[in-house]
Design an enzyme around this catalytic site. Structure first.
Site, PDB file in Angstrom:
ATOM      1  N   PHE A 269     -26.223 -46.492 -38.309  1.00 16.70           N
ATOM      2  CA  PHE A 269     -27.346 -46.500 -39.253  1.00 16.70           C
ATOM      3  C   PHE A 269     -28.480 -47.411 -38.809  1.00 16.70           C
ATOM      4  O   PHE A 269     -29.265 -47.879 -39.624  1.00 16.70           O
ATOM      5  CB  PHE A 269     -26.870 -46.887 -40.660  1.00 16.70           C
ATOM      6  CG  PHE A 269     -25.613 -46.201 -41.088  1.00 16.70           C
ATOM      7  CD1 PHE A 269     -25.590 -44.827 -41.302  1.00 16.70           C
ATOM      8  CD2 PHE A 269     -24.426 -46.903 -41.248  1.00 16.70           C
ATOM      9  CE1 PHE A 269     -24.421 -44.184 -41.670  1.00 16.70           C
ATOM     10  CE2 PHE A 269     -23.255 -46.256 -41.618  1.00 16.70           C
ATOM     11  CZ  PHE A 269     -23.249 -44.889 -41.834  1.00 16.70           C
ATOM     12  N   GLY A 496     -20.488 -39.706 -35.212  1.00 16.45           N
ATOM     13  CA  GLY A 496     -19.932 -38.915 -36.296  1.00 16.45           C
ATOM     14  C   GLY A 496     -20.821 -37.772 -36.726  1.00 16.45           C
ATOM     15  O   GLY A 496     -20.449 -36.979 -37.596  1.00 16.45           O
ATOM     16  N   ASN A 645     -26.381 -26.733 -36.223  1.00 21.32           N
ATOM     17  CA  ASN A 645     -25.023 -26.579 -36.736  1.00 21.32           C
ATOM     18  C   ASN A 645     -25.056 -26.771 -38.245  1.00 21.32           C
ATOM     19  O   ASN A 645     -25.350 -27.863 -38.749  1.00 21.32           O
ATOM     20  CB  ASN A 645     -24.082 -27.610 -36.088  1.00 21.32           C
ATOM     21  CG  ASN A 645     -22.630 -27.409 -36.475  1.00 21.32           C
ATOM     22  OD1 ASN A 645     -22.304 -27.172 -37.631  1.00 21.32           O
ATOM     23  ND2 ASN A 645     -21.746 -27.511 -35.495  1.00 21.32           N
ATOM     24  N   LYS A 647     -22.772 -26.932 -40.477  1.00 22.58           N
ATOM     25  CA  LYS A 647     -21.784 -27.834 -41.062  1.00 22.58           C
ATOM     26  C   LYS A 647     -22.187 -29.301 -40.862  1.00 22.58           C
ATOM     27  O   LYS A 647     -22.183 -30.101 -41.808  1.00 22.58           O
ATOM     28  CB  LYS A 647     -20.402 -27.585 -40.453  1.00 22.58           C
ATOM     29  CG  LYS A 647     -19.306 -28.487 -41.008  1.00 22.58           C
ATOM     30  CD  LYS A 647     -17.928 -28.083 -40.518  1.00 22.58           C
ATOM     31  CE  LYS A 647     -17.496 -26.757 -41.124  1.00 22.58           C
ATOM     32  NZ  LYS A 647     -16.075 -26.451 -40.799  1.00 22.58           N
ATOM     33  N   THR A 648     -22.545 -29.670 -39.642  1.00 20.16           N
ATOM     34  CA  THR A 648     -22.902 -31.069 -39.376  1.00 20.16           C
ATOM     35  C   THR A 648     -24.241 -31.422 -40.011  1.00 20.16           C
ATOM     36  O   THR A 648     -24.457 -32.569 -40.419  1.00 20.16           O
ATOM     37  CB  THR A 648     -22.923 -31.345 -37.869  1.00 20.16           C
ATOM     38  OG1 THR A 648     -23.845 -30.464 -37.228  1.00 20.16           O
ATOM     39  CG2 THR A 648     -21.548 -31.159 -37.262  1.00 20.16           C
ATOM     40  N   GLN A 652     -24.875 -34.562 -42.561  1.00 18.68           N
ATOM     41  CA  GLN A 652     -25.883 -35.599 -42.343  1.00 18.68           C
ATOM     42  C   GLN A 652     -26.800 -35.757 -43.548  1.00 18.68           C
ATOM     43  O   GLN A 652     -27.116 -36.873 -43.971  1.00 18.68           O
ATOM     44  CB  GLN A 652     -26.705 -35.262 -41.110  1.00 18.68           C
ATOM     45  CG  GLN A 652     -26.017 -35.567 -39.804  1.00 18.68           C
ATOM     46  CD  GLN A 652     -25.959 -37.061 -39.544  1.00 18.68           C
ATOM     47  OE1 GLN A 652     -26.955 -37.679 -39.192  1.00 18.68           O
ATOM     48  NE2 GLN A 652     -24.802 -37.654 -39.729  1.00 18.68           N
ATOM     49  N   GLY A 715     -35.526 -33.734 -36.726  1.00 14.88           N
ATOM     50  CA  GLY A 715     -34.431 -34.661 -37.003  1.00 14.88           C
ATOM     51  C   GLY A 715     -33.886 -34.488 -38.403  1.00 14.88           C
ATOM     52  O   GLY A 715     -34.612 -34.176 -39.343  1.00 14.88           O
ATOM     53  N   GLY A 717     -30.946 -36.773 -39.463  1.00 16.60           N
ATOM     54  CA  GLY A 717     -30.147 -37.922 -39.858  1.00 16.60           C
ATOM     55  C   GLY A 717     -30.768 -38.827 -40.900  1.00 16.60           C
ATOM     56  O   GLY A 717     -30.054 -39.437 -41.698  1.00 16.60           O
ATOM     57  N   GLU A 718     -32.105 -38.939 -40.921  1.00 24.19           N
ATOM     58  CA  GLU A 718     -32.721 -39.947 -41.779  1.00 24.19           C
ATOM     59  C   GLU A 718     -33.534 -39.402 -42.947  1.00 24.19           C
ATOM     60  O   GLU A 718     -33.734 -40.102 -43.933  1.00 24.19           O
ATOM     61  CB  GLU A 718     -33.594 -40.872 -40.922  1.00 24.19           C
ATOM     62  CG  GLU A 718     -32.765 -41.721 -39.980  1.00 24.19           C
ATOM     63  CD  GLU A 718     -33.603 -42.502 -38.981  1.00 24.19           C
ATOM     64  OE1 GLU A 718     -33.812 -43.701 -39.192  1.00 24.19           O
ATOM     65  OE2 GLU A 718     -34.039 -41.895 -37.983  1.00 24.19           O
TER      66      GLU A 718
END
Length: 751
Positions: A269, A496, A645, A647-648, A652, A715, A717-718
């Site tokens: 993170f 992860g 993807n 699922k991922t 996220q 992106g 993730g954030e």
């Protein structure tokens, strides 16, 4: 050099992560499918090795003594009792530690690697203390318990020096922050102050956010082994290349003699993107003792020695016509930084992009405190800046008696508001329209405190999400053999989020092979240099180079006949394999790569505004008697370009929402304003969300590619955390009629 041990005997020194795709995943068009993570089997069966799980013959263990004063000078340090403990191998202090070179000053134009410098402190090469928690001694022992007991028994006497740690008392000393190549600290369009004064309807609000710590599942850990002047380090890092470069500089050895192995990272993170003292001092201890040394920080040790998010005070003022059209938008912030280093957060940059106000002004101010470094934390700046912005927009909606979604749509810009640059891709309007439908927003009552079930006051809130899109340099090699097996190699990171899986999907489609024919190697500095896992940039960065390498590879093979694959063409022409690379590992090649990256970055900055965005909708229930608040429903729709993807990506985005729930309701690092000591350095006192705090989170996306990004992806993730705290604050206001301005939004504030 000692070699690692395994239950079956010695194994190779360090293990590059190899992600072989399961056979059941084979099939056409891998990109976009919900594919299981290729590293899942080794993780769930315990075979995956993290930084503190590489055992070496003769391994010793290190623990640290942390300073108990904020600013001072060590006048005496007594290690006699520690040295006498059975099992203690060495005690290292500033009196006998070998000299190390200073860490480089952060300068992204000169060296991207310098951005990993966490602090300017010369650990154990100085008697000065710069923050409460700075490591002042290292104890090395035969086992973990003895090392930790020894570290606690070191007696240190200090000359206490004046210090400043109280943000509230020092706020008036803040100065305007200067803009840089990577951050707009200020900006303006028109005369926002005059427009605010003339606006028929306006709000002018003050918000505060507290300190935060990351609390990754895997605390920071390092295993270090010297073989002469060659160094192998196992570390849970978010940036292998930056760590490698910093250690080479610090210990004055050639870059090629440092190997960093990081196949799996148990969460980061942002907290593992810089090089913290625990890593440096573990490497030092291994050099001093001549033995492999491991140090795994305790949870308290992470709080003491690793930086976090600093507090902020923000002002958001918005003026509007009575039809809701914004005429003025002012967003300012004041936030401290540790005097010893760190990067300021881009708190007010959301004002540059979110709403089409006629006049805009934003400005960040900073000041130095004798505390830990400011460091990256998920969506640095945007997560707390969007909280204040989205809560203020909601307040304006009530002042106008306008639906909060309608107000946002009324002010959705067609170009970047502050400078008129075109958006490379932005479908925030569609996110709000879709999200409203999925959530059932049209059934929402307007008046606060108007919906109740028994003791529960029920409220609905919404907020916009936003995070810029980044690309970083990445070197990649791709190999295809005549049997149709492909190998992708790049020193990227797996925390992860499923990076190896996504890159395998991309390579499979690019080469025209089944997904199960692709193997991805990552997590080791011996591989081609990869980007750091930060800024939601890793997937796009690697994908860009991977696609280029695949095209080079196919061009080198030739043009297949109709119905023939590239592998079949290799076999027909008598070749075992073909290989292609993007990027160079030579000194000159790296310099050229840095120049190309900087030129592209600056060109993109001038041409486009690239970002992911989204719309959050949430329901909260508040106990009318106790003030206890629970988030009970969540729907979010995102514009994140093309999804690699399904699922991922969903994982996220949900993870971002979960972290935002903690930010909104429970999380804060408490600092004693007298001593500068963190008062709640554990998960028993710093409250992160648990299962009982998190509702079902329904996330979806538009899956529309951004034409300016590799494969059209942005992106993920954030962006999920941005706007979350604002949505919850708005829902709490709708439920209770109380507007809270200070995170976390705890029950005593609601009462």
């Amino acid at each position: 050099m000692s070699s690692p041990e395994s239950p079956d005997g010695p194994v190779a020194a360090g293990s590059t992560a190899v992600a072989a795709v399961p056979a059941e995943a084979a099939g056409p068009a891998a990109v976009g499918r919900a594919v299981d993570r290729v590293d899942a089997p080794v993780k769930v069966t315990g075979q995956a090795r993290y930084a503190a799980e590489f055992p070496y013959v003769g391994q010793a263990y290190a623990a640290f003594t942390y300073a108990t004063v904020t600013r001072g000078r060590i006048t005496a340090i007594d290690t006699a009792a520690t040295s006498a403990l059975p099992g203690v191998v060495a005690v290292i202090t500033h009196l006998d530690a070998p000299r190390m070179k200073p860490s480089p000053k952060p300068n992204p134009l000169r060296s991207m690697e310098s951005m990993a410098t966490a602090t300017s402190v010369d650990y154990l090469n100085t008697s000065e203390v710069h923050w409460n928690g700075q490591p002042v001694a290292v104890v090395v022992a035969e086992d973990v318990e003895t090392a930790r007991h020894g570290a606690e028994s070191v007696s240190v006497t200090y000359e206490v020096l004046p210090h400043s740690v109280d943000f509230a008392a020092e706020e008036h000393n803040a100065v305007p922050q200067k803009s840089s190549i990577i951050q707009h600290a200020s900006g303006s369009k028109g005369d926002a102050d005059a427009a605010l004064a003339d606006a028929p309807v306006s709000v002018d609000l003050r918000f505060t956010t507290p300190r935060h710590h990351h609390n990754a599942l895997e605390p920071h850990a390092t295993t270090a082994v010297w073989d002469g002047d060659r160094l192998t380090v196992h570390d849970g890092t978010q940036n292998i290349h930056w760590l490698r470069s910093q250690l080479a500089t610090k210990f004055d050895v050639p870059l090629g003699d440092v190997r960093v192995v990081s196949p799996f990272v148990g969460g980061g993170f942002g907290g593992k993107s810089m090089v913290w003292p625990g890593t440096i001092l573990t490497v030092l201890a291994a050099r001093v003792t001549g033995r492999p040394v491991r140090a795994a920080l305790t949870r308290e040790g992470v709080y003491r020695s690793v930086g976090g998010r600093q507090p902020s005070v923000q002002r958001v003022a918005i003026g509007a016509e009575r039809d809701g059209g914004m005429t003025a938008l002012i967003h300012t912030s004041t936030a401290p930084m540790g005097k010893v280093g760190g990067m300021p957060e881009q708190i007010t940059t959301v004002a540059r992009h979110m709403y089409g106000a006629g006049n805009i002004r934003h400005q960040q101010r900073t000041l130095g405190l004798d505390t830990h470094s400011t460091t990256n934390m998920r969506a640095p700046g945007e997560s707390i800046g969007s909280y204040a912005m989205e809560a203020a927009v909601d307040e304006l909606a009530y002042a106008l008696r306008m639906d909060p979604v309608e107000l946002r749509l009324r002010n959705e810009p067609s170009r970047n508001p502050i400078d008129g640059k075109p958006f490379a891709h932005r479908q925030l309007r569609e996110c709000f329209v879709n999200g409203s439908s999925l959530f059932g927003w049209s059934a929402r009552s307007f008046e606060p405190r108007s919906v109740r079930e028994g003791r529960s006051l029920i409220g609905w809130g919404t907020a916009a999400a936003y995070h810029p899109a980044w690309q970083l340099p990445a070197n990649v090699t791709v190999r295809l053999d005549a049997a149709g097996q492909a190998l992708v190699r790049c020193a990227f990171h797996e925390m992860g989020m499923g990076t190896a899986t996504a890159q395998g999907q991309i390579a499979a489609d690019a080469l025209g092979v089944p997904f199960d024919a692709v193997t991805v190697e990552y997590g080791d500095s011996e591989l081609p240099t990869g980007p750091g896992a930060g800024g939601s940039a890793q997937t796009a960065s690697v994908a860009s180079s991977l696609l280029e390498a695949c095209e080079k590879l196919k061009k080198s093979i030739g043009t297949p006949r109709e119905g023939e694959s590239y592998a079949q063409l290799l076999a027909r022409t008598g070749r075992d394999h073909a290989e292609a690379a993007v990027g160079s590992e030579t000194r000159v090649g790296k310099t050229v790569g840095q120049v190309k990256f900087t030129a592209k970055y600056l060109k993109d900055q001038r041409r486009w505004m690239k970002a992911a965005c989204g719309a959050h909708f949430c329901e909260v229930r508040v106990d009318a008697d106790t003030g206890e608040a629970r988030v009970t429903r969540w729907v979010a729709v995102f514009d994140v370009g093309r999804v690699i993807n399904a699922k991922t990506a969903a994982s996220q985005l949900r993870g971002g929402v979960v972290m935002g729930i903690g930010q909104a309701l429970t999380e804060q690092t408490l600092l004693d304003p007298r001593t500068g000591r963190i008062m709640n350095p554990s998960l028993s006192e710093y409250h992160v969300p648990v299962h009982a705090d998190v509702p079902r989170i329904d996330v979806s996306w538009l899956d529309d590619p951004d034409p300016t990004m590799p494969l059209g992806l942005l992106g993920i993730g954030e962006v999920g955390i941005t706007g979350v705290a604002g949505a919850i604050a708005n829902a709490l206001h709708h439920a209770t009629g109380r507007r809270l301005y200070d995170l976390p939004l705890t029950l005593e504030k609601l009462l």
